[in-house]
Scaffold this active site. Structure first.
Site: not given
Ligand code: MN
Length: 741
Positions: A67, A92, A96-97, A160, A281
């Site tokens: 990812h 990124h 957090e992880d 993201d 159109d």
């Molecule tokens: Mn992400």
């Protein structure tokens, strides 16, 4: 679902896939990763990300690291961002992880990286379903805070989101819908504002696919079914044109048909309430000319004249964003022409550079200028406004969100200052917005404006090309009404903060008054007690309460009705709403009630409602009863909501008349010699000197001759005569006549 399963791969195969995707990233980033140091930074970021996500998998079963690599690829390929952005995209989700901290980011990388990652970490998805809008508002505010700091943060965030949307297949449906709604609500408009049209279109189409699968499939199927016919038509349209363009000396150009996105087709179906088959159109023709920057405009216009030689244009459909680019940087020439078989066809003409900006927006600017903010002046101006607004601590996130979202999709207009400077304003902007856009002080003192030498009120909506001269008065100050016509974020924010400020000053005064009064009642002013009193007397919050005390809207004698023990209201009983049987709204005719004015009604029988007992000066409304005339209720009467929702057509707007006299409305037509100070002197004489209520004022100047119409409330004929004499005496006024209203 079978297609969501990833075929089983061995650890070895997975490792290979990760490496090959990483190499692909490096290949596509060759142009921006130039030095060994830059490459080292990206490599280190990759390693940190691999370690942080080791053993983690996505819902689809893939290794998680794929990812961030994909996000970095979008950042590089679609946005042409620099090596720092690529490194940040790779990392990124790291903070957090994993246990990796921002401090470590700063130590192991640099402050730029740490700052961007910090911004990315602060922006989280909306997690709460219950207060969705509020959470979104907060979220948006956070996003914008980081956006105004460094555009790269938001670009990585959009990448993201794009990758998550592209790979949402294995998520539960509920989540798909939530993420799609958020995307439509926030990210697509942001992408639009940043000029990332290609990404915006993809985000919209993907969102539609997940929120309305059936419809999406239906349109996609119909598009596929009509493709052959369409391609043939496009060919028939293009071929003669191509030859003529070449004959006309245009060498390097591409011409092709561009299908409209499913989302935009759906929008059109909704807006025009038509079926797919009725939309003509479904595509636009695009001509992209490769010309040096100093020749591109003339080449575009040349192409335009050749096209309109062959196909008849619809003159009012010409859009020239080459002379005046959109504020997100978009430049292009659009026209609609009559093609074969009598069909209208949209043609977009632009240079290669313009095309890249049109597709990639701010990101393309980034590449052209390679500097912070993208070097796009108009975008800089916009970001400046965002920053400005965010600095306002009073900004309520919900109000902010609605103001801001409107701003994202509005088209722009161009107006000129008296010195000929071009200003870019949101469509629907008024003279007041314009004044605020120049300077806060100018906005706060604005009483009107001259456009092309004609006088207009502050609420007048500006048109493209207007040259605006702002008129001010030192006596002027912002009021509530202004919010009903100011549309720009800046003006609205300034007015609101002014009103808040004014209210706070009054409230400070009210606080002192309340303190004195409470002392007499042997109680002490405290935050708690103030809140209790405010709620007991239905005064809204304590700020409102204190304000009402200061301006005399709350009668302090009311305080005697409560008993205060231990600095608390004893026996705190809520005032209960009376039963909601309509005739019971207010039972008695009030004795000697003051005159009221009902919107459009004169000489009506009325009484004050008992349930809320309104007093002179309260905010009230009238309610038409079956046989007791009009009952006047407080705006915040416990029964108000009920009446207003059940019998909206019986509610009449009502204001208090003047307490001391019967007033009637009359009009005066005033002519004179145009002069900037005239309006000022006029309002001064009427309102301040004569103390007469002015209902409306309008004015117009033709060739220097001023003609104004004011409507005033006067008590009687002698007051009217005095007023006419006073107005006639104003310097510059030639004649005053009474007119019947
Ligand atoms: Mn992400």
């Amino acid at each position: 679902m079978a297609d969501t399963q990833v075929e089983h791969k061995t650890a070895e195969e997975e490792k290979k896939e990760i490496l090959s995707e990483y190499k692909r990233l490096l290949r596509m980033s060759e142009a921006v990763i130039k030095t060994p140091e830059q490459l080292e930074l990206v490599r280190k970021a990759f390693k940190v990300a691999v370690d942080a996500h080791d053993g983690t998998r996505r819902k689809s079963g893939e290794p998680y690291i794929l990812h961030p690599i994909a996000v970095a690829q979008i950042v590089s390929e679609e946005f042409n961002l620099d090596h720092t952005s690529i490194a940040c995209a790779l990392m990124h989700d790291v903070v957090e992880d994993s246990d990796f901290t921002l401090d470590q980011m700063e130590k192991n990388f640099n402050s730029d990286v740490a700052r961007i990652i910090d911004g990315l970490t602060k922006i989280k998805g909306v997690t709460s379903n219950t207060s969705m809008v509020k959470a979104q508002a907060e979220n948006l505010k956070k996003i914008l805070l980081t956006l105004s700091d460094d555009v790269r943060v938001i670009l990585i965030k959009i990448a993201d989101r794009l990758h998550n949307m592209r790979t949402m297949k294995s998520m539960p449906e509920r989540k798909q819908v939530r993420i799609s709604s958020e995307t439509l609500y926030l990210y697509a408009p942001l992408a639009h504002r940043l000029g990332l049209y290609k990404i915006k279109t993809e985000l919209e189409d993907l969102s539609l696919k997940y929120t309305n699968r059936e419809l999406y499939g239906d349109i996609a199927k119909k598009l596929a079914a009509t493709k052959r016919d369409r391609d043939k038509y496009i060919k028939d349209f293009i071929n003669p044109l191509k030859a003529k363009l070449e004959e006309g000396g245009l060498k390097d150009f591409k011409i092709y048909g561009r299908p409209k996105s499913i989302h935009s087709i759906w929008n059109k179906m909704k807006k025009k309430k038509v079926e797919f088959e009725e939309i003509y159109d479904l595509f636009a023709i695009r001509i992209v000319i490769d010309a040096p920057e100093n020749k591109e405009k003339s080449e575009c216009w040349k192409a335009y004249s050749i096209i309109t030689d062959i196909y008849k244009p619809q003159p009012d459909r010409l859009r020239d964003w080459i002379s005046n680019p959109k504020s997100n940087g978009y430049e292009s020439l659009h026209t609609t022409v009559l093609g074969p078989k009598g069909r209208w066809v949209e043609v977009q003409i632009r240079s290669k550079r313009m095309d890249e900006i049109a597709e990639k927006g701010v990101a393309a600017h980034w590449r052209y200028k390679g500097q912070k903010g993208g070097g796009n002046d108009l975008l800089e101006v916009w970001l400046e406004q965002v920053r400005d607004y965010l600095q306002d601590p009073a900004a309520n996130p919900l109000e902010f969100l609605s103001d801001f979202r409107q701003n994202l999709y509005e088209s722009d207009i161009y107006v000129f200052t008296p010195t000929g400077e071009l200003k870019n304003m949101r469509g629907g902007s008024t003279i007041l917005d314009f004044a605020f856009s120049i300077h806060t002080e100018l906005g706060a003192k604005c009483i009107g404006g001259k456009i092309n030498n004609k006088l207009y009120p502050i609420s007048h909506k500006l048109k493209n090309g207007d040259q605006v001269h702002v008129l001010t008065s030192t006596k002027q100050k912002p009021n509530e009404d202004w919010l009903s016509f100011a549309v720009t974020t800046k003006a609205r924010a300034r007015i609101k903060s002014y009103l808040n400020e004014a209210m706070r000053l009054e409230a400070d005064n009210g606080k002192m008054i309340l303190e004195r009064k409470l002392r007499q009642l042997k109680a002490e002013l405290s935050k708690d007690l103030t809140e209790q009193l405010a709620s007991h007397f239905k005064q809204g919050n304590s700020l409102n309460f204190l304000y009402n005390i200061s301006v005399g809207k709350f009668d302090l004698n009311e305080l005697k009705k409560v008993t205060i023990v231990n600095n608390k209201i004893e026996n705190l009983v809520e005032r209960k709403a009376r039963p909601i049987e309509e005739e019971s709204y207010g039972e008695e005719m009030a004795q000697g009630a003051d005159l009221m004015l009902f919107g459009g009604l004169n000489n009506v029988e009325y009484s004050l409602a008992k349930c809320c007992n309104p007093r002179q000066g309260d905010k009230v409304f009238g309610f038409i009863t079956i046989n007791k005339g009009i009952k006047v209720h407080l705006d915040n009467c416990p029964n108000a909501l009920d009446m207003k929702t059940k019998y909206p057509y019986r509610v009449v707007s009502t204001i208090w008349g003047r307490q001391d006299k019967v007033a009637f409305l009359t009009g005066l037509r005033i002519t004179g010699i145009d002069d900037v100070g005239l309006i000022n002197r006029l309002t001064n004489v009427v309102s301040n000197q004569m103390n007469i209520d002015m209902r409306s004022i309008s004015f117009d100047t033709v060739d220097g001759v001023f003609e104004g119409l004011i409507k005033v409330y006067v008590a009687n004929n002698s007051e009217l005569k005095k007023l006419i004499i006073a107005v006639k005496a104003i310097e510059g006024v030639h004649d005053v006549r009474r007119i019947e209203t």
